[in-house]
Design an enzyme around this catalytic site. Structure first.
Site, short mmCIF file in Angstrom:
data_model
loop_
_atom_site.label_atom_id
_atom_site.label_comp_id
_atom_site.label_asym_id
_atom_site.label_seq_id
_atom_site.Cartn_x
_atom_site.Cartn_y
_atom_site.Cartn_z
N ARG A 90 0.87 -1.20 0.00
CA ARG A 90 0.00 0.00 0.00
C ARG A 90 0.90 1.23 0.00
O ARG A 90 1.90 1.26 0.72
CB ARG A 90 -0.93 0.02 1.23
CG ARG A 90 -2.20 -0.79 1.05
CD ARG A 90 -3.22 -0.50 2.15
NE ARG A 90 -4.12 0.58 1.80
CZ ARG A 90 -4.99 1.10 2.67
NH1 ARG A 90 -5.07 0.66 3.91
NH2 ARG A 90 -5.80 2.09 2.30
N ASP A 96 -1.61 9.01 8.19
CA ASP A 96 -0.96 7.97 7.40
C ASP A 96 0.47 8.36 7.03
O ASP A 96 1.35 7.52 6.95
CB ASP A 96 -1.78 7.66 6.14
CG ASP A 96 -3.02 6.90 6.54
OD1 ASP A 96 -4.03 7.55 6.91
OD2 ASP A 96 -2.98 5.66 6.57
N ASN A 101 -4.27 11.73 5.64
CA ASN A 101 -5.13 10.84 6.41
C ASN A 101 -6.32 10.51 5.52
O ASN A 101 -6.43 10.97 4.38
CB ASN A 101 -5.55 11.49 7.73
CG ASN A 101 -6.18 10.50 8.70
OD1 ASN A 101 -5.63 9.42 8.95
ND2 ASN A 101 -7.36 10.81 9.21
N LYS A 102 -7.21 9.70 6.03
CA LYS A 102 -8.37 9.22 5.26
C LYS A 102 -9.08 10.36 4.52
O LYS A 102 -9.26 11.45 5.06
CB LYS A 102 -9.33 8.52 6.23
CG LYS A 102 -10.58 7.94 5.63
CD LYS A 102 -10.32 7.04 4.44
CE LYS A 102 -9.32 5.93 4.68
NZ LYS A 102 -8.84 5.29 3.43
O1 MRU Z 1 -7.53 3.09 4.37
P1 MRU Z 1 -7.28 2.90 5.82
O2 MRU Z 1 -8.44 2.35 6.57
O3 MRU Z 1 -6.00 2.12 6.06
O4 MRU Z 1 -7.03 4.37 6.37
C1 MRU Z 1 -6.76 4.54 7.73
C2 MRU Z 1 -6.60 5.93 8.16
O5 MRU Z 1 -6.68 6.85 7.38
C3 MRU Z 1 -6.22 6.16 9.60
O6 MRU Z 1 -6.77 7.33 10.08
C4 MRU Z 1 -4.70 6.23 9.72
O7 MRU Z 1 -4.10 5.12 9.10
C5 MRU Z 1 -4.25 6.31 11.11
S1 MRU Z 1 -4.52 4.83 11.99
C6 MRU Z 1 -3.83 4.96 13.53
#
Ligand code: MRU
Length: 349
Positions: A92, A240, A250-251
């Protein structure tokens, strides 16, 4: 685990056990992975997700791979292991923790030039286990620092899932909420559902319910209106990848929440371990943004919600410029502006 929910990843005998987050909260299904490729697939299909949890999964995949690698001599072992590192690293793109964890495990090879294959296998396994344990310790420390910025009786808004499920355990943003709630049971949470993968609805709501922390689920679209009505006191989210100047991926949708928070004078905190910081990037413009299958937008649980053949876009992350971020909560303290300096100091600590 810090409550009744299952941990996202752990060793089950000789296999890596992964709690399949695609089917939560209705099913608690464990995927037993005995080969690194199975862990890589679990990362790609989001059975395990959340940047720190993906980093830990990458490290355990390498331990599995090292254990079973067929190599007549050390040189062959090293060559094949480097190839595996590349595969794991590319599972990823956006989260920094995966590449960070792979580099950490790979450093075993650099630091032990004279080691034979069995020694390297042992050292790689030990390093992977240390990465898992360190992530839990970091999150508890993030909680300890972070609870200081949560006002008494706060109504905390969080986005996506930055909880135990997104880490080795305890969580980053949710870790802050756990620690704050332990001191002050009047704290409550608003969890945004987080379209399209619904990490907020399926995972954050589930985790907080398991922990007995009051949580209200809202649609992503309701965040602005709640802020306008004075019903949110503070926002805490995970990350992230954080660039050297504090710009934070982040998301998808986090940026929208950050802009809304600024408009309503609500503090906006990012909680993340230092393993999420990418010192090679001067700012957020170089952060790779994962583009996921448009079917996640056009379909819900396999059923179409849009016209057939409609064009859809599905960027999985966005970048929040550091000017919208009040502070970055790490395991070594809450970093303040100017982030360039505080991040550099934190990485040196
Ligand atoms: O696509 P994902 O579910 O992996 O995305 C996760 C996020 O965006 C979280 O907020 C981020 O990884 C922080 S987790 C401690």
């Amino acid at each position: 685990m810090f409550e009744k929910c299952l941990p996202p990843i752990y060793w089950d005998g000789d296999a890596v056990a992964i709690l399949d987050q695609r089917v939560l909260p209705h099913q608690e299904k464990i995927l037993l992975c005995s080969k690194p490729q199975q862990v890589i697939t679990a990362i790609k299909n989001m059975s395990i997700r959340g940047a720190p949890a993906v980093g830990v999964a990458g490290a355990l995949a390498l331990a599995l791979g090292a254990r079973d690698l067929q190599a007549a001599d050390t040189q062959t072992f090293r060559r094949k292991f480097v190839r595996l590192c590349e595969q794991v690293k590319n599972a990823r793109p956006t989260g920094n923790n995966l590449g960070w964890a792979v580099e950490k495990v790979y450093s075993v090879l650099l630091e032990n030039p004279g080691a034979d294959v069995p020694e390297l296998q042992t050292l790689i396994r030990r390093k992977a286990d240390a990465i898992l344990a360190e992530d839990v310790r970091d999150n508890v420390a993030i909680g300890k620092w972070g609870k200081e910025v949560i006002p008494r009786g706060a109504r905390v808004l969080t986005y996506c899932n930055a909880g135990a499920l997104a880490t080795a355990d305890y969580g980053t943003a949710v870790g802050v909420i756990r620690a704050a709630y332990a001191d002050d049971p009047t704290v409550e949470v608003y969890a945004c559902e987080t379209r399209p993968f619904l990490q907020g609805a399926r995972l954050t709501a589930y985790e907080l319910q398991c922990a007995g922390i009051p949580v209200t689920l809202i649609t992503d679209n309701a965040a602005g209106s709640l802020m306008q009505q004075g019903k949110i006191d503070v926002v805490v989210v995970g990350a992230d990848r954080i660039a050297s100047n504090g710009d934070t991926a982040n998301k998808i949708g986090t940026y929208t929440v950050a802009v809304l928070a600024r408009t309503h004078n609500i503090p906006f905190y990012v909680a993340a371990p230092r393993s999420t910081i990418d010192p090679s990037l001067a700012d957020g413009s170089g952060i790779p943004i994962e583009q996921r299958d448009p079917r996640e937008v056009t379909h819900l649980f396999g059923r179409p919600v849009a016209p057939k053949d409609i064009k859809a876009l599905n960027p999985a992350f966005d970048v929040t410029p550091s000017k919208y971020i009040t502070g970055i909560i790490t395991e070594v303290g809450v970093l303040q502006k100017p982030f360039k300096q505080s991040i550099r100091k934190a990485l040196e600590a």
